[in-house]
Scaffold this motif. Structure first.
Motif, PDB file in Angstrom:
ATOM      1  N   GLU A   1       0.819  -1.196   0.000  1.00 42.37           N
ATOM      2  CA  GLU A   1       0.000   0.000   0.000  1.00 42.37           C
ATOM      3  C   GLU A   1       0.868   1.267   0.000  1.00 42.37           C
ATOM      4  O   GLU A   1       2.034   1.246   0.402  1.00 42.37           O
TER       5      GLU A   1
ATOM      6  N   VAL B   1      -1.252   6.859   2.217  1.00 39.74           N
ATOM      7  CA  VAL B   1      -2.641   6.450   2.458  1.00 39.74           C
ATOM      8  C   VAL B   1      -2.785   5.845   3.843  1.00 39.74           C
ATOM      9  O   VAL B   1      -3.725   6.145   4.595  1.00 39.74           O
TER      10      VAL B   1
ATOM     11  N   ARG C   1      -2.619   8.525   6.466  1.00 39.49           N
ATOM     12  CA  ARG C   1      -3.876   9.250   6.510  1.00 39.49           C
ATOM     13  C   ARG C   1      -4.944   8.463   7.258  1.00 39.49           C
ATOM     14  O   ARG C   1      -5.702   9.012   8.059  1.00 39.49           O
ATOM     15  N   LEU C   2      -5.039   7.187   7.001  1.00 39.16           N
ATOM     16  CA  LEU C   2      -6.039   6.342   7.656  1.00 39.16           C
ATOM     17  C   LEU C   2      -5.811   6.300   9.156  1.00 39.16           C
ATOM     18  O   LEU C   2      -6.757   6.359   9.942  1.00 39.16           O
TER      19      LEU C   2
ATOM     20  N   THR D   1      -9.282  14.051   2.267  1.00 42.91           N
ATOM     21  CA  THR D   1      -8.131  13.875   1.386  1.00 42.91           C
ATOM     22  C   THR D   1      -7.081  14.924   1.700  1.00 42.91           C
ATOM     23  O   THR D   1      -7.387  16.007   2.208  1.00 42.91           O
TER      24      THR D   1
ATOM     25  N   ALA E   1     -11.056  11.292  -2.935  1.00 44.38           N
ATOM     26  CA  ALA E   1     -10.332  10.310  -2.136  1.00 44.38           C
ATOM     27  C   ALA E   1      -9.841   9.174  -3.020  1.00 44.38           C
ATOM     28  O   ALA E   1     -10.612   8.634  -3.805  1.00 44.38           O
TER      29      ALA E   1
ATOM     30  N   TYR F   1      -7.547   4.431  -0.567  1.00 43.43           N
ATOM     31  CA  TYR F   1      -7.913   5.000   0.735  1.00 43.43           C
ATOM     32  C   TYR F   1      -9.354   4.654   1.081  1.00 43.43           C
ATOM     33  O   TYR F   1      -9.654   4.200   2.190  1.00 43.43           O
TER      34      TYR F   1
ATOM     35  N   ARG G   1     -10.529   2.436   4.195  1.00 39.81           N
ATOM     36  CA  ARG G   1     -11.275   3.137   5.237  1.00 39.81           C
ATOM     37  C   ARG G   1     -12.667   2.540   5.426  1.00 39.81           C
ATOM     38  O   ARG G   1     -13.152   2.413   6.553  1.00 39.81           O
TER      39      ARG G   1
END
Length: 527
Positions: free
Chosen positions: A439, A443, A446-447, A462, A469, A473, A477
């Motif tokens: 991944e 991302v 951010r998660l 975002t 997005a 992601y 999510r």
């Protein structure tokens, strides 16, 4: 009436309802009372069409969606926790009210039979939680009090209508007390069974629907799917609707998409608003016809005033005495009851919340034409509804005088934060189990950040607000949200949090999931 004219009057009716309700709220007046007054004035204006609430239209058309809208928003967890108190009010108090008001009516109304008097007692026995919450909305009622009142009004209609059917049968023929008991048992068993069956079948169907439009379409006919078959099988259609609503409301996090749940909430709130307030306007519009019928009964004005006062006193005293008795039973009974009981101030507050509404107005028109003083009893039911609405205006004052503690908002916020943190931890744990090393690290970062505060994820999902997005992601999510929702449901099943906290966190998760889907670029169209 010409179809075009009918449509014009319907549109005008909705405009008046919305306008009056909105203005009443702005000046902090009781919308139900103002709507009744406006309707009553309009009923004497030439040109305003004659309005008659047909009982079948109310019972089969208006009542099922109103009850269903209230049931899906009611916590089955809270109802189950307060089940003994709710049953005491929805069954015991209804029977007690029928007896007290029935005997009083028999004593004060000239030439009325016992059966007709008891039928009237059944007519005025059920309360209307819609009116209670509308009138008392200006103060913060204790959560326990709200749960008891909501549960009482959802279930007492069934008891009252069974008592009414038995009294009507006694008016036109001779009845067997054992037959009445048997009818009550059949009504409850068939009503609960049909409600569970409809709820279970529809939960299987709705679980397969991914389109909010299709889900909403099924939801709108659910009250009738529960009500009509139960009535045909001699069960309580009202009880079926309530049970189906409670069941589907509890199962909604596992059988519906986030978009469907949000759409259902908005749709049913709109339907509930229109039907609730329309009923109060209808009540006022019936005044002129009810008065003209009552004047033909032969009862003088002085007798009418005396009878109205006597019936209202009996109605209030029946509820007050029942609450005093049940409160004492809880306070001084066995230890198990003392732990589940309510305080004296709570009992007094509940006794002031006995407001009547649409069921009473519909039920009184079910009385057969052979009922002695039928038109006068219809007028008396109107008096009861209006008088109890006015009584409800004193409820906020009573609550303040009793110094009932308002909801502990700090505690509720703390519970919600703890449950949210628990859900977030489950989501992060699920994320780490899905990481394969392929991944995008940005991302993942951010998660991990957005999982801490859902509000940040909703406001800025975002890094660049102008870019949708990324698919990776959104995919990760959404899987995290599923894990978080499952953690919340497990916490609810274990009873570790109040239902208010559970529903608030589930609403947060639904909002974020819906925002992710709406902001996606994968080409999927929401229906």
């Amino acid at each position: 009436m010409d179809p075009v004219i009918t449509i014009v009057w319907i549109v005008s009716f909705v405009v008046v309802t919305v306008t009056v309700t909105g203005l009443s709220r702005r000046v902090n007046w009781s919308a139900p009372v103002v709507l009744v007054v406006v309707g009553a004035i309009a009923s004497f204006i030439p040109g305003v069409p004659h309005v008659a609430l047909e009982p079948e239209i109310v019972l089969y058309g208006l009542l099922p969606p109103l009850l269903f809208a209230a049931a899906i928003q009611t916590s089955i967890v809270d109802v189950r926790a307060r089940r003994d108190g709710i049953l005491l009010l929805s069954v015991g108090l209804v029977v007690f009210t029928v007896v007290v008001v029935g005997f009083t009516t028999w004593l004060v109304v000239p030439a009325i039979t016992v059966a007709a008097a008891f039928a009237f007692g059944a007519v005025v026995a059920p309360t209307d939680t819609v009116a209670v919450t509308a009138i008392a909305g200006r103060v913060h009622l204790p959560r326990r009090l709200v749960t008891v009142l909501e549960g009482e009004s959802l279930l007492n209609d069934a008891t009252a209508l069974v008592a009414l059917n038995a009294s009507i049968a006694a008016i036109v023929s001779i009845v067997n007390p054992w037959a009445i008991a048997g009818d009550f048992v059949i009504a409850v068993v068939v009503g609960v069974g049909m409600g569970l069956l409809v709820g279970w079948v529809l939960s299987l169907i709705r679980k397969q629907l991914r389109s909010p439009v299709l889900d909403t379409s099924i939801g709108l006919i659910t009250p009738y799917l529960a009500f009509i078959p139960s009535q045909f099988l001699h069960g309580s259609g009202i009880l079926s609707v309530v049970v189906a609503g409670l069941y589907l409301g509890y199962r909604s996090p596992t059988i519906q998409t986030a978009e469907a749940r949000i759409a259902e909430t908005i749709n049913w709130r709109t339907i509930e608003f229109l039907l609730e307030n329309a009923v109060f306007l209808f009540i006022g519009l019936e005044l002129s016809s009810i008065l003209s019928s009552a004047f033909r009964s032969g009862i003088t004005v002085a007798q009418t005033v005396w009878i109205s006062i006597a019936v209202l006193l009996a109605l209030f005293l029946a509820r007050f005495l029942w609450m005093v008795g049940t409160t004492a039973f809880y306070r001084y009974g066995p230890q198990r009851l003392r732990e589940r009981g309510w305080t004296w101030p709570t009992g007094i507050a509940v006794s002031f919340a006995g407001i009547r509404g649409v069921v009473t107005l519909a039920a009184v028109f079910l009385l057969p034409p052979s009922t002695p003083h039928r038109e006068f009893l219809q007028f008396l039911a109107f008096v009861v509804v209006v008088a109890t609405l006015l009584e409800g205006l004193a409820l906020p004052w009573v609550i303040r005088r009793l110094k009932l503690p308002p909801p502990d908002f700090a505690q509720e916020a703390g519970e919600m934060e703890r449950l949210l943190a628990e859900a977030q931890a489950a989501g992060l744990e699920h994320l780490e189990s899905r990481v394969t090393g392929q991944e995008d690290e940005r991302v993942l970062e951010r998660l991990r950040i957005n999982a801490v505060f859902l509000s940040e994820a909703l406001e800025n999902p975002t890094p660049d607000a102008e870019v949708a997005a990324p698919l990776e992601y959104r995919k990760l999510r959404r899987s995290m949200i599923m894990a978080e929702r499952q953690a919340v449901l497990e916490a609810r099943a274990e009873g570790r949090y109040q239902e208010l906290a559970v529903r608030s966190v589930l609403a947060f998760l639904d909002a974020e999931e819906s925002a992710l889907k709406a902001g996606g670029t994968d080409g999927k169209k929401l229906m």
